[in-house]
Design an enzyme around this catalytic site. Structure first.
Site, PDB file in Angstrom:
ATOM      1  N   ASN A  94       0.872  -1.180   0.000  1.00  0.00           N
ATOM      2  CA  ASN A  94       0.000   0.000   0.000  1.00  0.00           C
ATOM      3  C   ASN A  94       0.905   1.225   0.000  1.00  0.00           C
ATOM      4  O   ASN A  94       1.458   1.593   1.029  1.00  0.00           O
ATOM      5  CB  ASN A  94      -0.903  -0.018   1.247  1.00  0.00           C
ATOM      6  N   LYS A 101       0.113   4.235  -0.401  1.00  0.00           N
ATOM      7  CA  LYS A 101      -0.526   5.453   0.115  1.00  0.00           C
ATOM      8  C   LYS A 101      -0.270   6.604  -0.868  1.00  0.00           C
ATOM      9  O   LYS A 101      -0.262   6.381  -2.076  1.00  0.00           O
ATOM     10  CB  LYS A 101      -0.049   5.734   1.539  1.00  0.00           C
ATOM     11  N   HIS A 149      -9.666   1.663   5.213  1.00  0.00           N
ATOM     12  CA  HIS A 149      -8.366   1.925   5.841  1.00  0.00           C
ATOM     13  C   HIS A 149      -8.539   2.975   6.942  1.00  0.00           C
ATOM     14  O   HIS A 149      -9.307   3.928   6.794  1.00  0.00           O
ATOM     15  CB  HIS A 149      -7.357   2.410   4.792  1.00  0.00           C
ATOM     16  N   GLU A 173      -6.776   5.359   7.810  1.00  0.00           N
ATOM     17  CA  GLU A 173      -6.486   6.744   7.410  1.00  0.00           C
ATOM     18  C   GLU A 173      -7.693   7.384   6.737  1.00  0.00           C
ATOM     19  O   GLU A 173      -7.920   8.589   6.850  1.00  0.00           O
ATOM     20  CB  GLU A 173      -5.245   6.764   6.499  1.00  0.00           C
ATOM     21  N   GLU A 185      -5.423  -4.300  11.020  1.00  0.00           N
ATOM     22  CA  GLU A 185      -4.409  -3.250  11.135  1.00  0.00           C
ATOM     23  C   GLU A 185      -4.670  -2.430  12.394  1.00  0.00           C
ATOM     24  O   GLU A 185      -5.462  -1.471  12.358  1.00  0.00           O
ATOM     25  CB  GLU A 185      -4.466  -2.306   9.922  1.00  0.00           C
ATOM     26  N   GLY A 242       2.555   2.950  10.767  1.00  0.00           N
ATOM     27  CA  GLY A 242       3.495   4.052  10.574  1.00  0.00           C
ATOM     28  C   GLY A 242       4.278   4.433  11.825  1.00  0.00           C
ATOM     29  O   GLY A 242       4.954   5.456  11.854  1.00  0.00           O
ATOM     30  N   SER A 293       3.472  -1.495  10.449  1.00  0.00           N
ATOM     31  CA  SER A 293       4.922  -1.562  10.677  1.00  0.00           C
ATOM     32  C   SER A 293       5.524  -2.936  10.363  1.00  0.00           C
ATOM     33  O   SER A 293       6.438  -3.392  11.059  1.00  0.00           O
ATOM     34  CB  SER A 293       5.267  -1.133  12.109  1.00  0.00           C
TER      35      SER A 293
HETATM   36  P1  13P Z   1       3.017   0.883   7.699  1.00  0.00           P
HETATM   37  O1  13P Z   1       3.512  -0.433   7.175  1.00  0.00           O
HETATM   38  O2  13P Z   1       3.748   2.067   7.151  1.00  0.00           O
HETATM   39  O3  13P Z   1       2.912   0.876   9.196  1.00  0.00           O
HETATM   40  O4  13P Z   1       1.512   1.052   7.153  1.00  0.00           O
HETATM   41  C1  13P Z   1       0.622   0.014   7.324  1.00  0.00           C
HETATM   42  C2  13P Z   1      -0.599   0.312   6.568  1.00  0.00           C
HETATM   43  O5  13P Z   1      -1.344   1.215   6.877  1.00  0.00           O
HETATM   44  C3  13P Z   1      -0.883  -0.507   5.376  1.00  0.00           C
HETATM   45  O6  13P Z   1      -2.155  -0.277   4.893  1.00  0.00           O
END
Ligand code: 13P
Length: 272
Positions: A12, A14, A109, A111, A181, A187, A227
């Site tokens: 992903n 982003k 997600h 976010e 997640e 992150g 992560s």
């Molecule tokens: P990270 O791997 O950067 O923590 O992000 C995870 C994520 O949100 C994948 O959708």
């Protein structure tokens, strides 16, 4: 039962990578993937399914490059609007994503829940629309740190799952991928422990069993995300209910992402 599920490892990206940057990634990633296979990493690209979710602007270019690659790598979108077309300035429909050759789309997600106010009802509409148009939804669920500390993890996961899956028939449910997640692990560089990842994935599967029965629950892939790095990927993905990973930051680097795919293949072997 576990051995029947092919793990899915998804990048992903982003809001990262222009088209040239995306193509440079593939220039390095595709040979790295082949190289790992040549070095004896078992069944990379065969026992593990890989998909890449670039931003909308790079979907077409990445899709075209993936179609000409030897390895079968899926194209995934990061978001979708529920309607097939209409007056929704700035949105992208499931018809458009199917047209581009997308295999998957990420919905729910954290976010998007946090920054764009998406609630379970809206996520439900997206999920059903994705299924209607031949896309495999990757439904993300997960608790915040506050919710975990308050002992509400399972309640949150249950609410998110029941909300997103309302009206989803069993034949749709078995096409889903669910990504557990935990928001506090995204992150932050602090992944969930393998035990916590397993417990989250196990709980997701238990709820699927309640909603759809044993056969569907046994087929749905439940990823872990938050992560994931080359160094922790194996111990997370080797757990029985964890079927691959949804990778953010580490998926931006071709070598790291290839290594995570290789760790997934090792985990498959270990689970035997
Ligand atoms: P990270 O791997 O950067 O923590 O992000 C995870 C994520 O949100 C994948 O959708």
């Amino acid at each position: 039962m576990d051995a029947q599920r092919t793990p899915l490892v998804v990048a992903n990206w982003k809001m990262h990578k222009t088209i040239p940057e995306a193509l440079r990634f593939l220039d390095a990633f595709l040979p790295a993937l082949e190289g790992l296979g040549a070095q004896g990493a078992p069944g990379v690209g065969r026992v593990v399914e890989v998909a890449i979710a670039p931003p909308f602007t790079a979907l077409q270019a990445v899709g075209a490059r993936l179609r000409s690659a030897t390895a079968s790598i899926g194209l995934a979108a990061q978001n979708v609007h529920p309607e097939p077309q209409g007056a929704y300035t700035g949105e992208v429909s499931p018809v458009m994503l199917s047209d581009l050759g997308c295999r998957y789309v990420i919905v729910g997600h954290s976010e998007r829940r946090r920054h764009f106010g998406e609630d379970d009802a809206f996520i439900n509409k997206k999920l059903l629309a994705a299924l209607r148009h031949g896309l495999g939804p990757i439904l993300c669920v997960g608790e915040t740190l506050e919710e975990r500390r308050a002992g509400r993890t399972q309640g949150v996961l249950e609410r998110q799952l029941r909300g997103a899956l309302a009206g989803c028939p069993p034949e749709g449910a078995e096409r889903l991928v669910i990504a557990y997640e935990p928001v506090w692990a995204i992150g932050t560089g602090v992944a969930a422990s393998p035990d916590d990842a397993q417990e989250g994935a196990r709980f997701v599967r238990e709820l699927l069993r309640e909603l759809y029965g044993e056969a569907v629950a046994g087929r749905v892939r439940v990823q872990y995300g938050g992560s994931v790095q080359p160094g922790n990927a194996y111990e997370l993905m080797v757990r029985p209910d964890v079927d691959g990973a949804l990778v953010g930051g580490a998926s931006l680097d071709p070598e790291q992402f290839a290594q995570i795919v290789a760790e997934a293949a090792k985990a498959v072997q270990a689970k035997g």
